[in-house]
Design a protein around this motif. Sequence first.
Motif, short mmCIF file in Angstrom:
data_model
loop_
_atom_site.label_atom_id
_atom_site.label_comp_id
_atom_site.label_asym_id
_atom_site.label_seq_id
_atom_site.Cartn_x
_atom_site.Cartn_y
_atom_site.Cartn_z
N TRP A 45 27.35 -15.61 28.16
CA TRP A 45 28.59 -15.32 28.88
C TRP A 45 29.52 -16.52 28.80
O TRP A 45 29.10 -17.66 29.00
N VAL A 46 30.78 -16.29 28.56
CA VAL A 46 31.71 -17.39 28.37
C VAL A 46 32.05 -18.10 29.69
O VAL A 46 32.58 -19.21 29.68
N ASP A 47 31.79 -17.47 30.84
CA ASP A 47 32.05 -18.13 32.13
C ASP A 47 30.83 -18.90 32.62
O ASP A 47 30.76 -19.29 33.79
N ASP A 48 29.85 -19.12 31.70
CA ASP A 48 28.63 -19.89 31.98
C ASP A 48 27.66 -19.21 32.94
O ASP A 48 26.73 -19.84 33.46
N THR A 49 27.86 -17.92 33.21
CA THR A 49 26.87 -17.18 33.98
C THR A 49 25.61 -17.03 33.13
O THR A 49 25.69 -16.67 31.94
N PRO A 50 24.41 -17.30 33.67
CA PRO A 50 23.17 -17.16 32.88
C PRO A 50 23.01 -15.72 32.38
O PRO A 50 23.21 -14.75 33.12
N PHE A 51 22.66 -15.57 31.11
CA PHE A 51 22.49 -14.25 30.51
C PHE A 51 21.05 -13.79 30.70
O PHE A 51 20.10 -14.43 30.25
N ASN A 52 20.91 -12.65 31.40
CA ASN A 52 19.60 -12.06 31.65
C ASN A 52 19.33 -11.00 30.58
O ASN A 52 19.80 -9.85 30.68
N LYS A 53 18.60 -11.37 29.55
CA LYS A 53 18.38 -10.48 28.41
C LYS A 53 17.61 -9.23 28.80
O LYS A 53 17.92 -8.11 28.36
N VAL A 54 16.61 -9.40 29.70
CA VAL A 54 15.78 -8.25 30.11
C VAL A 54 16.62 -7.25 30.90
O VAL A 54 16.57 -6.03 30.66
N GLN A 55 17.40 -7.75 31.86
CA GLN A 55 18.23 -6.85 32.66
C GLN A 55 19.32 -6.18 31.83
O GLN A 55 19.69 -5.01 32.06
N SER A 56 19.83 -6.90 30.84
CA SER A 56 20.95 -6.39 30.06
C SER A 56 20.55 -5.31 29.06
O SER A 56 21.42 -4.61 28.52
N VAL A 57 19.28 -5.14 28.84
CA VAL A 57 18.83 -4.13 27.87
C VAL A 57 19.32 -2.74 28.26
O VAL A 57 19.74 -1.93 27.40
N ARG A 58 19.34 -2.41 29.56
CA ARG A 58 19.74 -1.08 30.01
C ARG A 58 21.24 -0.85 29.97
O ARG A 58 21.70 0.26 30.25
N PHE A 59 22.03 -1.91 29.63
CA PHE A 59 23.48 -1.75 29.58
C PHE A 59 23.98 -1.52 28.14
O PHE A 59 25.14 -1.15 27.94
N TRP A 60 23.14 -1.74 27.15
CA TRP A 60 23.54 -1.51 25.75
C TRP A 60 23.45 0.00 25.42
O TRP A 60 22.57 0.71 25.89
N ILE A 61 24.41 0.43 24.59
CA ILE A 61 24.30 1.79 24.05
C ILE A 61 23.05 1.83 23.18
O ILE A 61 22.75 0.86 22.48
N PRO A 62 22.28 2.90 23.25
CA PRO A 62 21.07 2.96 22.44
C PRO A 62 21.36 2.62 20.97
O PRO A 62 22.31 3.13 20.38
#
Length: 328
Positions: A266-283
Amino acid sequence: MTAREELPCAHFTVDKENISLWSKEPPSKMDWPLALRKPSTLCAALTFMTLVLLTSILLQGILYSWFLGTISDIRTNAQLMEGRVDNISTEGSEIKRNHGGLKAANIQIQRVNVSLNDVRSQLLRLQTGLEKASAGIQILTKSWEEVDALNAQIPELKKDLDKASALNAKVRGLQSSLENMDKSLRQQNDILQMVSQGWKYFKGNFYYFSRVPKTWYSAQQFCKSRNSHLTSVTSESEQEFLYKTAGGISHWIGLTKTGSEGDWYWVDDTPFNKVQSVRFWIPGEPNNVGNNEHCANIRAASLQSWNDDSCDNKLLFICKQPYIPSEP
């Protein structure tokens, strides 16, 4: 010793210091013949001389004894004098030693005097301290009397204090309510000001949904010029707010990566949670078509709406700015 001598004309006895002389019943002078009268004068002279000689001898014996006793006394006195001289010498040495002791004692006395002066000074200081302490005790006594008087008033004061405490609690409650109201009013005012400028408020953040498409880099520069960044997504509720507001139209978000093999961030330096973000990607996303899809956007109106795309494509974008309360 007794000596007795006999003469034709007289008889005498010498016994130590006594001399006795007597006649042997001589005939009276008138009866003497004339021839015998002249020798009587000679006899008297001899008797006198004899007495003188005996007296001299007797005096010599007496004086000799006296001289012997006197000499003995003189020797005795001389010995006594020698003894006294020795005693005087000894006493002189003792006097010298005692004189040294007296000097040392004098020094000790001087030291003792100095110590006594110090003790006197300390006693004076102690006396002054005692006087001050006495004055302090008197003040404390008066204070205790005042305290006793106040103690008598404590029950009434407690009642008043309880009333005051209840009032204070109400005042604090009202003050807290007023502060909350003031805070809420200021927040509402801040939100209204931001909303009037085209921003939307959601859970402590402002979001700007652009109306002009830009490349990802140009969009990020625009957001920075508004004291914000391309939005990050940290929760399911925030993701839901974003895709519903976007209405199914593609919008850039602040997710990107460096090169084909880089990690997303993330460009605002928020830590990127790869595991949580999996459900937000289009299949099937991110798929990095042509090895040139390094930026993410929201493309669909659903929870799974993220898509990787070329950063050079021009899309609408979403800026995010944390809410900072204004100064009162």
